[in-house]
Structure formats: C-alpha cells, structure tokens
Design an enzyme around this catalytic site. Structure first.
Site, PDB file in Angstrom:
ATOM      1  N   GLY A 293       0.811  -1.212   0.000  1.00 55.28           N
ATOM      2  CA  GLY A 293       0.000   0.000   0.000  1.00 55.28           C
ATOM      3  C   GLY A 293       0.841   1.258   0.000  1.00 55.28           C
ATOM      4  O   GLY A 293       0.307   2.362   0.017  1.00 55.28           O
ATOM      5  N   CYS A 294       2.142   1.104  -0.016  1.00 56.58           N
ATOM      6  CA  CYS A 294       3.037   2.253  -0.062  1.00 56.58           C
ATOM      7  C   CYS A 294       3.587   2.382  -1.482  1.00 56.58           C
ATOM      8  O   CYS A 294       3.915   1.376  -2.107  1.00 56.58           O
ATOM      9  CB  CYS A 294       4.198   2.068   0.911  1.00 56.58           C
ATOM     10  SG  CYS A 294       3.689   1.972   2.630  1.00 56.58           S
ATOM     11  N   ALA A 295       3.669   3.602  -1.964  1.00 58.24           N
ATOM     12  CA  ALA A 295       4.235   3.827  -3.297  1.00 58.24           C
ATOM     13  C   ALA A 295       5.722   3.482  -3.303  1.00 58.24           C
ATOM     14  O   ALA A 295       6.242   2.972  -4.280  1.00 58.24           O
ATOM     15  CB  ALA A 295       4.017   5.272  -3.730  1.00 58.24           C
ATOM     16  N   SER A 296       6.387   3.745  -2.186  1.00 60.69           N
ATOM     17  CA  SER A 296       7.804   3.420  -2.030  1.00 60.69           C
ATOM     18  C   SER A 296       7.912   2.027  -1.424  1.00 60.69           C
ATOM     19  O   SER A 296       6.941   1.468  -0.946  1.00 60.69           O
ATOM     20  CB  SER A 296       8.470   4.415  -1.090  1.00 60.69           C
ATOM     21  OG  SER A 296       8.273   5.724  -1.532  1.00 60.69           O
TER      22      SER A 296
END
Length: 137
Positions: A49-52
């Site tokens: 769920g994190c872009a990174s």
C-alpha cells in the site's frame, strides 16, 4: 496520548514556521535511522500500500512494542522515524489506543503529504496496529 519522543517532534514542528523546514527535519530524522540489513527486507516485512518500498520489523521486549524500519525513499524513511517516536516503547495495549491520525494531524502531515504518501503512512499505521493485536492474542 503521545510519547515524550513524539512530543519533542511536535514541539520542533511548532518552532519551524515553514513546511519546507519541517520536511527537511523529517528527512533528517530518517537519515538518523539505522538501515535494515538486506536479510530483513523480505515479503513478510514489506508494507503493502506504499508507493515506495517500506519494511517494518517489529520487536516485543518485556511487553513493550518496538520496531525497526526502512524505505528506499528519504521522506518515507523520515515518516518511519516519526511513527517510531509515536509507538516505540509502548505497552502492547497502548499501541492500539494511539489515535495516530489525530497525532499526525498535530504535525500538519495530513495537509502536506501527497495522497500516495498519506496512503502509505496509513498502511504503516495499520501494520503496526495489526502487529500489536496479533502479539496480544
């Protein structure tokens, strides 16, 4: 209900007038974190769920919650440091009682992070809470 370490961050943010200065402070906090060993950067520790890329490795010692974390993005690594200040050292039952959105609003993060970063921050908070719940069970 914030830890003294988080209160210190909140006080620093009150002192810093410009968001750019606050942003730099968050990045510096991230730089101060010890990087995770590559052996800990595995699917089980990765936060979805994190872009990174983000990894959180929880620990429980004497009934108190702690974690180490890392990211491939400096601002996200700084957000990990902010969450560490918010949660590290709390008894497990208090981890779930932390109103992370309210505490983070005190820093103005909700107003200054992109929607992707906000979603990633929420995902990290959810992982921390779920880990504490699982450890309590």
């Amino acid at each position: 209900m914030a830890t003294p370490a988080f209160e210190e961050i909140a006080e620093t943010f009150e002192f810093l007038d410009e968001w750019e200065d606050r942003y730099r402070h968050v990045i510096e906090m991230g730089r101060a974190l010890e990087p995770l060993d590559a052996s800990l950067k595995v699917p089980a520790t990765k936060v979805e769920g994190c872009a990174s890329q983000v990894w959180l490795v929880p620990t429980l010692e004497h009934g108190r919650f702690d974690f180490r974390g890392d990211s491939d993005a400096m601002i996200v690594k700084g957000l990990i440091a902010v969450l560490h200040a918010l949660y590290a050292g709390l008894p497990l039952d208090e981890v779930r009682a932390v109103d992370a959105p309210a505490e983070l609003r005190r820093l103005g993060l909700d107003e200054h992070l992109s929607s992707q970063r906000s979603n990633g921050l929420r995902a990290m908070v959810e992982r921390i809470r779920a880990t504490a719940e699982k450890a309590e069970a």
